[in-house]
Design a protein around this motif. Structure first.
Motif, PDB file in Angstrom:
ATOM      1  N   LEU A  66      -1.945  61.035  22.578  1.00 23.12           N
ATOM      2  CA  LEU A  66      -1.375  62.057  21.686  1.00 23.12           C
ATOM      3  C   LEU A  66      -2.334  62.635  20.796  1.00 23.12           C
ATOM      4  CD1 LEU A  66       1.509  59.633  20.116  1.00 23.12           C
ATOM      5  CD2 LEU A  66       1.535  61.584  21.964  1.00 23.12           C
ATOM      6  N   GLY A  69      -4.226  65.330  22.923  1.00 20.23           N
ATOM      7  CA  GLY A  69      -3.392  66.279  23.400  1.00 20.23           C
ATOM      8  C   GLY A  69      -3.235  67.287  22.173  1.00 20.23           C
ATOM      9  N   GLU A  71      -2.684  66.165  18.880  1.00 19.91           N
ATOM     10  CA  GLU A  71      -1.782  65.826  17.467  1.00 19.91           C
ATOM     11  C   GLU A  71      -2.671  65.043  16.590  1.00 19.91           C
ATOM     12  OE1 GLU A  71       2.450  65.369  19.999  1.00 19.91           O
ATOM     13  OE2 GLU A  71       1.821  64.069  18.367  1.00 19.91           O
ATOM     14  N   VAL A 401       1.948  65.752  29.450  1.00 13.44           N
ATOM     15  CA  VAL A 401       0.977  67.049  29.327  1.00 13.44           C
ATOM     16  C   VAL A 401      -0.069  67.205  30.151  1.00 13.44           C
ATOM     17  CG1 VAL A 401      -0.391  65.998  27.313  1.00 13.44           C
ATOM     18  CG2 VAL A 401      -0.382  68.472  27.384  1.00 13.44           C
ATOM     19  N   SER A 434       7.395  67.716  25.598  1.00 14.92           N
ATOM     20  CA  SER A 434       6.258  67.373  24.799  1.00 14.92           C
ATOM     21  C   SER A 434       5.394  68.630  24.903  1.00 14.92           C
ATOM     22  CB  SER A 434       5.471  66.238  25.338  1.00 14.92           C
ATOM     23  OG  SER A 434       5.385  66.084  26.580  1.00 14.92           O
ATOM     24  N   ASP A 435       5.179  69.354  26.105  1.00 17.51           N
ATOM     25  CA  ASP A 435       4.402  70.524  26.315  1.00 17.51           C
ATOM     26  C   ASP A 435       4.536  71.562  25.337  1.00 17.51           C
ATOM     27  OD1 ASP A 435       2.734  69.323  28.171  1.00 17.51           O
ATOM     28  OD2 ASP A 435       3.771  70.127  30.003  1.00 17.51           O
ATOM     29  N   SER A 438       4.005  71.170  21.611  1.00 20.30           N
ATOM     30  CA  SER A 438       2.576  70.749  21.108  1.00 20.30           C
ATOM     31  C   SER A 438       1.996  71.976  20.561  1.00 20.30           C
ATOM     32  CB  SER A 438       2.037  69.947  22.128  1.00 20.30           C
ATOM     33  OG  SER A 438       1.740  70.813  23.457  1.00 20.30           O
ATOM     34  N   TYR A 441      -0.221  74.827  23.114  1.00 21.65           N
ATOM     35  CA  TYR A 441       0.240  74.773  24.192  1.00 21.65           C
ATOM     36  C   TYR A 441       0.051  76.106  25.034  1.00 21.65           C
ATOM     37  CZ  TYR A 441       3.162  75.123  28.280  1.00 21.65           C
ATOM     38  OH  TYR A 441       3.948  75.252  29.607  1.00 21.65           O
ATOM     39  N   LYS A 471      11.462  69.987  17.436  1.00 23.71           N
ATOM     40  CA  LYS A 471      10.068  70.769  16.774  1.00 23.71           C
ATOM     41  C   LYS A 471      10.427  72.250  17.102  1.00 23.71           C
ATOM     42  CE  LYS A 471       7.277  66.639  17.502  1.00 23.71           C
ATOM     43  NZ  LYS A 471       6.055  66.298  17.999  1.00 23.71           N
ATOM     44  N   THR A 474       7.531  75.176  16.448  1.00 26.65           N
ATOM     45  CA  THR A 474       6.376  75.037  17.445  1.00 26.65           C
ATOM     46  C   THR A 474       6.649  75.536  18.799  1.00 26.65           C
ATOM     47  OG1 THR A 474       5.295  73.244  15.898  1.00 26.65           O
ATOM     48  CG2 THR A 474       4.438  73.701  18.193  1.00 26.65           C
ATOM     49  N   ASN A 478       5.271  78.986  20.782  1.00 26.05           N
ATOM     50  CA  ASN A 478       4.485  78.677  22.120  1.00 26.05           C
ATOM     51  C   ASN A 478       5.279  79.875  23.008  1.00 26.05           C
ATOM     52  OD1 ASN A 478       2.509  77.194  21.498  1.00 26.05           O
ATOM     53  ND2 ASN A 478       3.835  75.520  21.614  1.00 26.05           N
TER      54      ASN A 478
END
Length: 603
Positions: A66, A69, A71, A401, A434-435, A438, A441, A471, A474, A478
């Motif tokens: 994580l 990636g 975080e 990811v 999750s991509d 994040s 990304y 989320k 974010t 992106n």
């Protein structure tokens, strides 16, 4: 980007144990405090497998992935028998451009057993000290009393800190660290008294939907209500929130047979999973339960947790609200899952994820317009693993990811020539939730396209709605950055299950990919024709094109074309194929288009 010299200069100045890792989880730095903590001086180049068992390494590396990636992480990690460390981890970029992380161990907390031993040792030492103190002059008595009071004060402070470290701040029940301490304590008590207990793992059903629909404040209220209701039942040894919407219950069950334990759990679930109300709103709450029994299933606590987790996974596959006990037959499934998890980590490290391509057919021009890039994986001993299975496992391990990054790089390398020659107009890649949610990304995605000289206007990113509902700030940032660069965004599986049509207005959606379930069942449900027509009209009003997925028969193809879909995709058009087969299909499609144009000129 920090140099290794800069990293060392900053970290050597810190009094706490500090370490740094590369993307392969190996240590590349550690200060003296860290070396003293782990008891090794030659740890550079090694990883956690040097000191810890496989299960603990999995926990460390899952958290590391994580952070690698992008975080930041704060967690309690077990660093020794009965000892836990509060560790803060930050992502960094190393000199070679690869990701890395820095970890700082803020505090180490001993288990209750170790604390009691410490207190016992202290009392013994205190008695000896008192014997010596009694022989000293009365002048020293005041200093001795002050010393003792200070020690007692420090002990109370430590007990308070330990209590806080074992408590979930939201629900006020035990946290993961408290659960581990309770599990060890209860197992030792049962061993001493020849007793037994049941470990139950609980996962709330559709909890993300509650957050998406009613907001996180309502989601927090549901979590607190569930925790309070479990706590009020009794006799329960302890209730813990392991994280997110996951709970654990330790239930003393004496000599109860298994069928009575299951009935007891069913009664508990009926009382706990009732609607939750807040400001005149009512939300249904339900959960799935997986349980295992100590010592009947196993006396190994790591295995006990694994068995309960496996039983929970089986329960969730059946559907909402199910309760399932771990069975001996689940051993083979558990071993297979471990093989897949280990194999997938290795495959990702080696970028040993392959891809296939499924052509997308343009209905107006009658040719291959683009291709969707799909991930595939073959395990060295277990053979071909279905995409649904290994994508699910990658998601659980926090590795999706990395899979998506490998797929994108391979697509750029292999499809670049087709894009540059104009043989296809675009290729599409899937982005996991999750991509999209994040940090960084979009920046990383565009950097990969620049590296392989791919025009962003020739790339389509397929997302599912959950990627932007969680989320969302974010995720939306992106998507807006990608859209501004020229990349088109497709909303995949549209029309299946829950749909928030506001998403279409708030986000830069260019393509709607209509779920295959609509076209495949239209014979049995003719009213779906009107629904599909409304989707097409809505897409046109929004300036988006439409793709009908899952075309498997000639009748479905004719119907989709008649309804007005812009593009088609499915086994009738083409199954997912390798690069060589794709090249042949594109060449044949080109010859066909040339022949059609010649016929039009001569007509």
């Amino acid at each position: 980007m920090m140099s290794s010299m800069e990293i060392r200069r900053v970290l050597d100045a810190l009094p706490l144990p500090v370490f740094a890792k590369a993307a392969d989880h190996s240590w590349i730095y550690g200060n003296q405090a860290f070396a003293d903590l782990i008891g090794l001086d030659d740890f550079i180049g090694r990883d956690d497998t040097t000191l810890f068992n496989e299960e603990q390494v999995d926990i460390f590396w899952r958290e590391d992935d994580l952070v690698l990636g992008g975080e930041t992480s704060t967690s309690f990690e077990e660093i020794g028998e009965g000892t836990f460390a509060l560790t803060r981890k930050f992502p960094i970029t190393l000199e070679d451009g690869k990701p890395g992380l820095i970890g700082m161990i803020i505090e180490a907390v001993a288990s209750p057993e170790d604390l009691r031993k410490t207190r016992s040792d202290f009392k013994s030492a205190q008695a000896q000290s008192n014997l010596l103190l009694s022989q000293l002059q009365s002048k020293a008595d005041g200093h001795a009393r002050q010393y003792e009071q200070r020690l007692r004060s420090l002990e109370r402070e430590r007990e308070t800190a330990q209590s806080l470290a074992h408590t979930d701040p939201l629900t006020k029940v035990r946290n993961r660290l408290g659960f581990q301490a309770d599990l060890q304590s209860l197992s030792k008590r049962c061993d001493k008294m020849s007793g037994s207990f049941t470990l139950v793992f609980i996962d709330l059903d559709d909890f993300k939907h509650i957050n998406d629909t009613f907001g996180h404040q309502m989601g927090d209220r549901v979590l607190c209500q569930v925790a309070d209701r479990f706590n009020s039942l009794g006799p329960i040894f302890s209730v813990s929130r392991l994280g997110g919407d996951e709970f654990a219950v330790l239930l003393e069950c004496g000599g109860q047979p298994t069928h009575e334990v299951k009935e007891r759990l069913r009664g508990m679930a009926d009382l706990v999973f009732r609607p939750v109300t807040d400001f005149k709103r009512e939300v249904d709450a339900s959960g799935s339960l997986g349980y295992t029994r100590y010592p009947f299933d196993t006396k190994n606590l790591s295995e006990l947790k694994r068995y309960a987790d496996l039983a929970l996974m089986k329960a969730k596959k059946v559907g909402k609200g199910h309760i399932r006990k771990f069975e001996a037959s689940d051993h083979s499934d558990d071993l297979r899952l471990r093989q897949l998890e280990t194999g997938l980590r290795t495959a990702i490290d080696r970028e040993d994820i392959s891809v296939v391509y499924q052509p997308i057919f343009d209905t107006s021009e009658g040719h291959i317009q683009g291709v969707e890039v799909l991930a595939r994986w073959t395990h060295p001993t277990l053979g071909v693993i279905s995409p649904e299975e290994f994508i699910f496992i990658a998601g659980r391990l926090g590795l999706l990811v990395h899979v998506d990054q490998i797929v994108l790089k391979r697509a750029c390398r292999e499809l670049g020539p087709f894009i540059q020659s104009g043989s296809i107009e675009y290729f599409s890649v899937n982005a996991s939730p999750s991509d999209v949610a994040s940090l960084g990304y979009a920046t990383n995605f565009l950097a990969t396209l620049r590296k392989y000289r791919i025009d962003p206007g020739t790339v389509l990113i397929e997302i599912i709605e959950t990627a932007v509902m969680e989320k969302s700030r974010t995720a939306r940032s992106n998507l807006e950055q990608l859209s501004a660069a020229g990349i088109r965004i497709a909303l995949d599986d549209f029309g299946r299950g829950y749909a928030n049509y506001r998403t279409l207005l708030d986000l830069p959606i260019n393509v709607l990919k209509v779920d295959r379930s609509l076209i495949n069942t239209i014979t049995d449900r003719p009213h779906l024709i009107d629904f599909l027509v409304s989707i097409i009209h809505m897409a046109k009003a929004l300036g988006a094109s439409t793709v009908c997925e899952g075309i498997e028969t000639e009748e479905e193809k004719i119907l989709a074309e008649t309804l007005g879909f812009d593009a088609l995709q499915g086994f009738l058009i083409s199954r997912p194929v390798g690069l060589a087969q794709l090249r042949t299909a594109i060449e044949l499609d080109g010859e066909k288009q040339t022949l059609v144009k010649q016929q039009r000129r001569t007509a």
